[in-house]
Design a protein around this motif. Structure first.
Motif, PDB file in Angstrom:
ATOM      1  N   VAL A   5       0.827  -1.191   0.000  1.00  0.00           N
ATOM      2  CA  VAL A   5       0.000   0.000   0.000  1.00  0.00           C
ATOM      3  C   VAL A   5       0.873   1.257   0.000  1.00  0.00           C
ATOM      4  CG1 VAL A   5      -1.801   1.232   1.245  1.00  0.00           C
ATOM      5  CG2 VAL A   5      -1.915  -1.239   1.044  1.00  0.00           C
ATOM      6  N   THR A   6       1.989   1.232   0.710  1.00  0.00           N
ATOM      7  CA  THR A   6       2.903   2.375   0.689  1.00  0.00           C
ATOM      8  C   THR A   6       3.368   2.656  -0.727  1.00  0.00           C
ATOM      9  OG1 THR A   6       3.721   1.673   2.833  1.00  0.00           O
ATOM     10  CG2 THR A   6       5.026   3.313   1.670  1.00  0.00           C
ATOM     11  N   GLN A   7       3.812   1.603  -1.376  1.00  0.00           N
ATOM     12  CA  GLN A   7       4.344   1.752  -2.724  1.00  0.00           C
ATOM     13  C   GLN A   7       3.299   2.365  -3.649  1.00  0.00           C
ATOM     14  OE1 GLN A   7       5.559  -1.953  -4.372  1.00  0.00           O
ATOM     15  NE2 GLN A   7       5.939  -1.091  -6.386  1.00  0.00           N
ATOM     16  N   ALA A   8       2.099   1.799  -3.617  1.00  0.00           N
ATOM     17  CA  ALA A   8       1.046   2.288  -4.514  1.00  0.00           C
ATOM     18  C   ALA A   8       0.741   3.751  -4.238  1.00  0.00           C
ATOM     19  CB  ALA A   8      -0.208   1.435  -4.341  1.00  0.00           C
ATOM     20  N   ASN A   9       0.650   4.124  -2.966  1.00  0.00           N
ATOM     21  CA  ASN A   9       0.249   5.481  -2.635  1.00  0.00           C
ATOM     22  C   ASN A   9       1.335   6.497  -2.898  1.00  0.00           C
ATOM     23  OD1 ASN A   9      -2.503   5.811  -1.339  1.00  0.00           O
ATOM     24  ND2 ASN A   9      -1.744   3.863  -0.588  1.00  0.00           N
ATOM     25  N   VAL A  10       2.541   6.181  -2.469  1.00  0.00           N
ATOM     26  CA  VAL A  10       3.611   7.154  -2.655  1.00  0.00           C
ATOM     27  C   VAL A  10       3.841   7.392  -4.143  1.00  0.00           C
ATOM     28  CG1 VAL A  10       6.051   7.603  -2.291  1.00  0.00           C
ATOM     29  CG2 VAL A  10       4.666   6.690  -0.444  1.00  0.00           C
ATOM     30  N   SER A  11       3.821   6.318  -4.933  1.00  0.00           N
ATOM     31  CA  SER A  11       4.086   6.541  -6.356  1.00  0.00           C
ATOM     32  C   SER A  11       2.936   7.300  -7.002  1.00  0.00           C
ATOM     33  CB  SER A  11       4.366   5.225  -7.079  1.00  0.00           C
ATOM     34  OG  SER A  11       3.222   4.429  -7.060  1.00  0.00           O
ATOM     35  N   GLU A  12       1.723   7.068  -6.512  1.00  0.00           N
ATOM     36  CA  GLU A  12       0.585   7.798  -7.044  1.00  0.00           C
ATOM     37  C   GLU A  12       0.687   9.291  -6.715  1.00  0.00           C
ATOM     38  OE1 GLU A  12      -1.568   6.883  -8.994  1.00  0.00           O
ATOM     39  OE2 GLU A  12      -3.140   8.400  -8.930  1.00  0.00           O
ATOM     40  N   VAL A  13       1.033   9.538  -5.466  1.00  0.00           N
ATOM     41  CA  VAL A  13       1.110  10.925  -5.028  1.00  0.00           C
ATOM     42  C   VAL A  13       2.215  11.671  -5.771  1.00  0.00           C
ATOM     43  CG1 VAL A  13       1.665  12.384  -3.053  1.00  0.00           C
ATOM     44  CG2 VAL A  13       0.039  10.517  -2.808  1.00  0.00           C
ATOM     45  N   LEU A  14       3.308  10.965  -6.056  1.00  0.00           N
ATOM     46  CA  LEU A  14       4.416  11.618  -6.761  1.00  0.00           C
ATOM     47  C   LEU A  14       3.960  12.139  -8.125  1.00  0.00           C
ATOM     48  CD1 LEU A  14       7.491   9.383  -5.941  1.00  0.00           C
ATOM     49  CD2 LEU A  14       7.096  11.759  -5.281  1.00  0.00           C
ATOM     50  N   ASP A  15       2.947  11.480  -8.706  1.00  0.00           N
ATOM     51  CA  ASP A  15       2.446  11.916 -10.007  1.00  0.00           C
ATOM     52  C   ASP A  15       1.333  12.952  -9.896  1.00  0.00           C
ATOM     53  OD1 ASP A  15       4.147  10.194 -11.154  1.00  0.00           O
ATOM     54  OD2 ASP A  15       2.694   8.571 -11.410  1.00  0.00           O
ATOM     55  N   ALA A  16       0.862  13.163  -8.659  1.00  0.00           N
ATOM     56  CA  ALA A  16      -0.360  13.959  -8.501  1.00  0.00           C
ATOM     57  C   ALA A  16      -0.146  15.411  -8.894  1.00  0.00           C
ATOM     58  CB  ALA A  16      -0.871  13.876  -7.063  1.00  0.00           C
TER      59      ALA A  16
ATOM     60  N   PRO B  17     -11.073   7.126  -9.740  1.00  0.00           N
ATOM     61  CA  PRO B  17      -9.780   7.010 -10.441  1.00  0.00           C
ATOM     62  C   PRO B  17      -8.591   7.279  -9.517  1.00  0.00           C
ATOM     63  CG  PRO B  17     -11.300   8.404 -11.665  1.00  0.00           C
ATOM     64  CD  PRO B  17     -11.942   8.122 -10.361  1.00  0.00           C
ATOM     65  N   ASN B  18      -8.784   8.155  -8.557  1.00  0.00           N
ATOM     66  CA  ASN B  18      -7.668   8.500  -7.687  1.00  0.00           C
ATOM     67  C   ASN B  18      -7.332   7.433  -6.668  1.00  0.00           C
ATOM     68  OD1 ASN B  18      -6.226  11.118  -7.895  1.00  0.00           O
ATOM     69  ND2 ASN B  18      -8.329  11.801  -8.253  1.00  0.00           N
ATOM     70  N   ILE B  19      -8.350   6.695  -6.222  1.00  0.00           N
ATOM     71  CA  ILE B  19      -8.040   5.677  -5.215  1.00  0.00           C
ATOM     72  C   ILE B  19      -7.750   4.324  -5.854  1.00  0.00           C
ATOM     73  CG2 ILE B  19      -9.389   6.813  -3.412  1.00  0.00           C
ATOM     74  CD1 ILE B  19     -11.526   4.642  -3.899  1.00  0.00           C
ATOM     75  N   GLN B  20      -7.880   4.266  -7.158  1.00  0.00           N
ATOM     76  CA  GLN B  20      -7.683   2.990  -7.828  1.00  0.00           C
ATOM     77  C   GLN B  20      -6.348   2.315  -7.505  1.00  0.00           C
ATOM     78  OE1 GLN B  20      -8.864   3.308 -11.928  1.00  0.00           O
ATOM     79  NE2 GLN B  20      -8.221   1.224 -12.286  1.00  0.00           N
ATOM     80  N   PRO B  21      -5.240   3.055  -7.500  1.00  0.00           N
ATOM     81  CA  PRO B  21      -3.966   2.386  -7.194  1.00  0.00           C
ATOM     82  C   PRO B  21      -3.986   1.724  -5.823  1.00  0.00           C
ATOM     83  CG  PRO B  21      -3.577   4.606  -7.986  1.00  0.00           C
ATOM     84  CD  PRO B  21      -5.038   4.480  -7.816  1.00  0.00           C
ATOM     85  N   THR B  22      -4.527   2.433  -4.821  1.00  0.00           N
ATOM     86  CA  THR B  22      -4.572   1.836  -3.485  1.00  0.00           C
ATOM     87  C   THR B  22      -5.437   0.590  -3.490  1.00  0.00           C
ATOM     88  OG1 THR B  22      -4.494   4.079  -2.661  1.00  0.00           O
ATOM     89  CG2 THR B  22      -5.000   2.365  -1.075  1.00  0.00           C
ATOM     90  N   LEU B  23      -6.595   0.681  -4.129  1.00  0.00           N
ATOM     91  CA  LEU B  23      -7.503  -0.461  -4.167  1.00  0.00           C
ATOM     92  C   LEU B  23      -6.843  -1.651  -4.852  1.00  0.00           C
ATOM     93  CD1 LEU B  23     -11.053   0.976  -4.880  1.00  0.00           C
ATOM     94  CD2 LEU B  23      -9.885   0.497  -2.731  1.00  0.00           C
ATOM     95  N   MET B  24      -6.201  -1.386  -5.978  1.00  0.00           N
ATOM     96  CA  MET B  24      -5.571  -2.487  -6.708  1.00  0.00           C
ATOM     97  C   MET B  24      -4.456  -3.106  -5.859  1.00  0.00           C
ATOM     98  SD  MET B  24      -7.308  -2.822  -9.362  1.00  0.00           S
ATOM     99  CE  MET B  24      -6.383  -4.015 -10.310  1.00  0.00           C
ATOM    100  N   ALA B  25      -3.687  -2.239  -5.211  1.00  0.00           N
ATOM    101  CA  ALA B  25      -2.609  -2.759  -4.373  1.00  0.00           C
ATOM    102  C   ALA B  25      -3.172  -3.630  -3.268  1.00  0.00           C
ATOM    103  CB  ALA B  25      -1.804  -1.604  -3.774  1.00  0.00           C
ATOM    104  N   TYR B  26      -4.260  -3.161  -2.662  1.00  0.00           N
ATOM    105  CA  TYR B  26      -4.804  -3.940  -1.565  1.00  0.00           C
ATOM    106  C   TYR B  26      -5.477  -5.212  -2.062  1.00  0.00           C
ATOM    107  CZ  TYR B  26      -6.174  -4.921   3.130  1.00  0.00           C
ATOM    108  OH  TYR B  26      -6.280  -5.533   4.345  1.00  0.00           O
ATOM    109  N   ALA B  27      -6.076  -5.130  -3.255  1.00  0.00           N
ATOM    110  CA  ALA B  27      -6.680  -6.334  -3.832  1.00  0.00           C
ATOM    111  C   ALA B  27      -5.615  -7.411  -4.016  1.00  0.00           C
ATOM    112  CB  ALA B  27      -7.351  -6.006  -5.162  1.00  0.00           C
ATOM    113  N   GLY B  28      -4.420  -6.978  -4.433  1.00  0.00           N
ATOM    114  CA  GLY B  28      -3.322  -7.937  -4.570  1.00  0.00           C
ATOM    115  C   GLY B  28      -3.001  -8.601  -3.246  1.00  0.00           C
TER     116      GLY B  28
END
Lengths: 305, 256, 535
Positions: free
Chosen positions: A191-202, B176-187
């Motif tokens: 979850v850290t990885q997904a969020n931090v990388s997402e935020v970096l693009d925000a 669309p914004n929370i999709q990465p978190t959701l996908m990560a957690y789904a994994g």
């Protein structure tokens, strides 16, 4: 003040809901601990019914439920059907060993998880990135019983570095905490990885950069803060899951604690004991949730709690 | 992202075509040939009852993947819905859902599993329900937290200011914004489903006896890891490869 | 900066690893010499011998309590314990025990007839809600204290297993002072007996510690006086996860361990530092009870065919690594009055099995490889609990019966209560269940008409009479003859599918010598154990 009372009221609501769910779920199962013990000894059915009646297990479920609720209100969680000790005492005794194990594992998991997650998010490439991804995948895909058994074989039997059985010294603490912590780190890292990388693009990061803020400030002030919001929630969740993780870890490393208490009580259908542990778990979750909300509020004051 | 797709493709190919790829019966015991190391006859060796490990890994993938996918759906659909409602709805709704998820989390998953399997009997479906149910609340909590994280982003606040409907904001901006978190957690949930299903089977709460399953094979392999390490290694690698690929793909899809 | 955050995290992690690897003293060696760790395999739900029923509790408590009589570990005979002599009245209703003088409990309380009476009062009181010991007293109706060192036990009808009961730790004699000081649910933490070891502490889920009783001089004849090398302190711990048991022996974290996995026991045979101590457990073998009330096992020929069609040797080789003998009847070979005539009654014999099925009218008329009768498919349902490697046994049996055309479905159950619930539905042909004990009177609750554990559904006046008569009869030869007939009847009717005699796969550090087990199999006698110094 009103907010505080509301909060406490809600916590009580959560506890009530949890124990009610658990109470009726357990009643769906056939039999109970007393029946199980006595039938194994070939005791007559009439004697078994007498014994169950003495413990109130033959009363209508509604009556049992009311008795249980009023008991909790008086601070009386009942007595184990088998050892007949007070449930509160049995739980109190197991609390500390499990809490230290869980806390140690949680700290390790948080540090390791955030480190792995941030490295993964930076997309640095190369060997470090591959190792990081592999570690994360291994953490999520290897069960505790496998890593635990291997760890005992390597570090206790072959190398003789750490003892594997017991809880009497700091050295006894290392293998179980490492195994449980490693297992827990994976989801935090993901979850850290997904969020931090997402935020970096925000967008707001780009805006911040465009405003000419120094990169360090951009990342510290904005990226990490925003990126860690859901991570805090996952850490809180993992803290709760540690109880299930403790079930296996405690058996493997011959440690006393709540996990084994829960496992035995559930499989033997010692209802008052399971219900007592559920009350404790509900309180823990309610507190953890509150803490997570507070931490997130600190990270981002705009969130409404 | 070709590598994880390729790995997943290969795994699916082998698992689906199991009956073509191996002539052996995954359930057929052959006790005189127990714990045989890998050889020409049994390329991955045999297990404690002399069954062919290669055959069992292939067939085991079928039940493991089916179970994990079912469990994932059972966890994600209600979990994400509850989380979105909590994160975007009224304050009272948020509180109610928060209470419900906390209460659900407090009921031990072992109890949930015992009850589900007692009521529904055995099989892949009831096992995935047992595993999936206990993951609903975590999914809801993570979704709620993610929604809160993006709600405060400037342009979403602005959307509210401009009078956009909740529905529109939810679909256009928040999801669309929370999709990465959701996908990560789904994994993560996928991975836990594989392992938790095996843990339950291990406690006698699983599907049919003898049915191959990667997690169960790993558990069996652990009990014999010194005399026959091959029993656990192959299914273990299969689990790790699958979870790695699913996770990497999930990240990639989440990004878009 | 993010990189730096990551680096910082890695440093913390490295620091953690470093502290973990620092050579801190391995464990605080206890000041006591000759101390051992004994690995138990499960934690009983309670440790009070008068209240709880598990076998595991007897492993430590056998050392804490003396019993009125003992069973000699070599001859199995009942010998003097706290009672020096005893007699049974002509009608079998009065047992008179002459008690040993000069015995004191660990708390200094003297042992006498009053003490025995206090124990009997506690065991039989409704408040105690004993799960085992009260039932071991059978038709007990009371006692009479004749003098300070003589007590009579009065029964309402003859009950020959009574002496056997008084030899077991569940009827161990506890200090009346301690019993009255602690309430029923606290006594398990403050146990006081007269045995060779003193109860020091019990920390649930963690440990039980015992220390040698220096004043112990009244032990049974087979207890030797302690020497310098005798084990002085024992810590019992709970190794509930089977694969970790052999690992703890190898890393010397435990010096004795029960119930190893058979595959691990085989691995350990190559380790000179560890010795295997397999002990056979008398009672019923690992067995499946066959339901005589449900098609197709309501037919005796089918039941017999299933027995002939089961290759036990193959099961024992594969699942138990040859560490258990084949079981032939309703009692294992180390049980009292075992009838060797049942040996080889049902040798693995496919021809016999097929012939029996054919004679019963079964054939494979639709060519699917499985038998049918009158157009109906034949299916045998087996209830399979998760313990004792029974699932693996069931899987092998399923394949073995395929060769005689029997389709088998396995119904795994997670717990004993779930097993009971399935049994109550009545929709099963076989169910795995058995109990341990050296006196064959344990068969009564399994085979008497309508008895609580009669999962076979079999009821026969002749068998009932035999079992009752054997329980009333105190003459040894008469009992032997009666139980011989009981075993013959059960096997003739093919009511059970016996698989293997139970063997507890214990192992110990090679330095530990003199460890023996009492005739009940589960319980070690640690009085004679010595720990040789490290060479």
């Amino acid at each position: 003040m009103i907010a505080l009372i509301q909060r406490i009221g809600f916590m009580l609501g959560i506890i009530w809901l949890a124990v009610t769910l658990a109470f009726f779920a357990l009643r769906v199962l056939p039999g109970d601990a007393i029946q199980s013990q006595l039938v194994q000894g070939g005791v007559d059915a009439t004697v078994i019914e007498e014994r169950r009646a003495e413990q109130g297990l033959t009363d209508p479920v509604g009556i049992q439920y009311l008795r249980f609720l009023t008991g909790i209100l008086r601070g009386d969680f009942g007595y184990s059907l088998l050892s007949r000790e007070a449930v509160s005492e049995m739980i109190a005794r197991s609390l500390l060993p499990t809490a230290t194990l869980a806390l140690g594992a949680l700290i390790l998991a948080t540090v390791l998880g955030i480190a792995l997650g941030v490295i993964g998010a930076l997309r640095m490439g190369g060997g470090l990135s591959i190792v990081t991804r592999l570690l994360i995948s291994l953490s999520v895909s290897t069960p505790i019983y496998y890593t635990g058994t291997l760890a005992i074989y390597i570090f206790s039997v072959l190398l003789g570095w750490f003892p594997s059985a017991g809880a009497s010294s700091f050295n006894h603490f290392i293998l179980p905490v490492s195994v449980l912590g490693f297992h827990t780190a994976g989801s935090i890292a993901r979850v850290t990885q997904a969020n931090v990388s997402e935020v970096l693009d925000a967008e707001f990061i780009r805006v911040a950069r465009a405003k000419g803020l120094r990169e360090r400030d951009v990342i510290l002030r904005h990226a990490l803060r925003a990126g860690l919001l859901p991570v805090v929630q996952v850490i809180a969740l993992q803290a709760g899951f540690l109880l299930s993780g403790a079930v296996i870890t405690e058996s493997l490393f011959v440690r006393p604690g709540l996990g084994r208490l829960l496992l035995d009580a559930t499989l033997q259908q010692d209802y008052p004991l399971v219900q007592g542990i559920v009350v404790l778990a509900a309180i823990t979750y309610a507190v953890l949730n509150m803490l997570a909300d507070i931490v997130r509020l600190l990270l981002d004051p705009r969130i409404r709690i | 992202m070709r590598v994880p797709l390729l790995i997943l493709g290969v795994i699916l190919f082998f698992v689906i075509l199991a009956p073509v790829l191996t002539p052996l019966d995954p359930m057929k015991t052959n006790p005189t040939l127990q714990f045989q190391p890998p050889s020409g006859d049994n390329i991955l060796g045999t297990d404690s009852l002399g069954r062919d490990v290669w055959t069992r890994v292939l067939y085991g993938g079928q039940s493991t993947l089916l179970m994990a996918i079912f469990a994932l759906l059972i966890a994600i659909i209600p979990g994400v819905t509850l989380g979105l409602l909590a994160g975007t709805g009224q304050r009272w709704l948020d509180r109610m859902i928060g209470a419900l998820t906390s209460a659900l989390l407090a009921v031990p998953s072992l109890v949930v599993a015992l009850v589900v399997l007692t009521l529904l009997g055995r099989g892949i479906l009831s096992l995935s329900i047992a595993v999936g149910l206990s993951q609903i609340a975590p999914c809801a909590a993570v979704t709620r937290a993610a929604v809160q994280g993006v709600r405060s982003l400037t342009y979403i606040e602005a959307g509210y200011g401009l009078g956009a409907t909740r529905r529109r904001i939810l679909l256009r901006h928040i999801l669309p914004n929370i999709q990465p978190t959701l996908m990560a957690y789904a994994g993560v949930v996928f991975g836990y489903s594989v392992l938790n299903g095996a843990a339950l089977s291990f406690l006698g709460l699983g599907g049919e006896l003898g049915t191959p399953d990667w997690g169960i094979m790993l558990a069996e392999g652990r009990a014999a890891f010194r005399i026959a390490p091959w029993i656990g290694i192959a299914p273990g690698l299969a689990i790790t490869a699958t979870i790695w690929s699913v996770n990497t793909l999930a990240d990639h899809i989440g990004k878009r | 900066m993010l990189r730096r955050a990551a680096v910082w995290s890695w440093w913390t992690f490295a620091l953690y690893l470093l502290t973990a690897c620092l050579p801190i003293a391995q464990s605080q060696e206890s000041a006591t010499t000759n101390r051992i760790v004994y690995g138990l395999t499960l934690e009983p739900s309670g440790f009070d011998p008068h209240i709880n029923r598990s076998s595991e509790l007897g492993i430590p408590l056998r050392q804490v309590y003396d019993t009125l009589v003992y069973r000699d570990p070599t001859t199995d005979a009942i010998v003097a314990g706290l009672a020096t002599e005893w007699s049974i009245s002509e009608d079998g209703l009065t047992y008179t025990f002459k008690l040993r003088e000069g015995v004191t409990f660990h708390d200094g309380t003297p042992f006498n007839a009053e003490a025995v009476a206090a124990n009997l009062d506690r065991i039989t009181s409704a408040e105690t809600a004993s799960q085992r010991s009260v039932f071991m007293l059978g038709p007990y109706s009371g006692y009479t204290i004749v003098d300070a060192y003589t007590i009579q036990i009065i029964l309402s009808e003859p009950y020959s297993p009574l002496l056997d009961s008084f030899a077991q730790v569940y009827l161990g004699i506890a200090s009346p002072a301690a019993l009255s000081e602690y309430s029923d649910n606290r006594y398990q933490f403050h146990q006081v007996g007269t045995g060779p070891f003193i109860f020091v502490e019990y920390v649930p889920k963690d440990r039980i510690v015992l220390r040698r009783n220096p004043n112990y001089t009244w032990g049974p004849a087979f207890y030797q006086p302690p020497t310098d090398q005798s084990v002085n302190e024992i810590e019992f711990r709970f190794f509930t996860d089977p694969p970790t048991r052999s690992l703890a022996l190898e890393s010397d974290e435990a010096q004795v361990m029960g119930e190893l996995l058979p595959t691990d026991a085989r691995t350990l045979t190559g380790n000179s530092g560890v010795q295997l101590l397999p002990v056979s457990i008398p009672g019923q073998p690992m067995q499946f009870l066959i339901n005589t009330k449900l098609f197709p096992t309501d037919n005796r020929a089918v039941r017999q065919a299933l027995l002939f069609g089961t290759n036990r040797n193959e099961i024992i080789d594969a699942v138990y690594q040859r560490f258990s003998p084949v079981a032939w009847g309703p009692l294992s070979a180390s049980t009292l009055y075992y009838n060797p005539e049942v040996n080889s009654l049902y040798n693995y014999d496919l021809n016999q099995a097929n012939a029996l099925l054919q004679s019963a009218g079964y054939s494979d008329s639709n060519g699917d490889g499985f038998l049918d009768i009158g157009g109906a498919e034949v299916e045998v349902k087996v209830i399979v609990p998760p313990w004792g490697l029974i699932p693996q046994v069931a899987e092998l049996i399923q394949d073995q019966w395929r060769t005689i055309g029997i389709r088998t479905t396995l119904d795994p159950v997670p717990t004993f209560t779930a097993l009971l619930a399935e049994v109550e539905k009545g929709e099963y042909n076989l169910v795995a269940f058995d109990t341990a004990g050296i006196d064959p009177s344990l068969l009564n609750t399994f085979f008497m008409t309508g008895a609580s554990n009669n999962f076979t559904g079999f009821g026969d006046a002749n068998l009932d009479n035999l079992l009752l008569e054997a329980e009333h009869q105190t003459d040894d030869n008469a009992r032997r003859a009666l139980y011989a007939e009981v075993q013959r009847v059960i096997m003739n009717e093919a009511l059970v599918l016996p698989i293997r005699d139970y063997v507890n796969l214990n192992a110990s550090n090679a330095r530990l010598q003199g460890l023996t087990f009492d005739p009940y199999g589960w319980f070690p006698l640690l009085n004679n154990a010595v720990l040789l110094s490290e060479s």
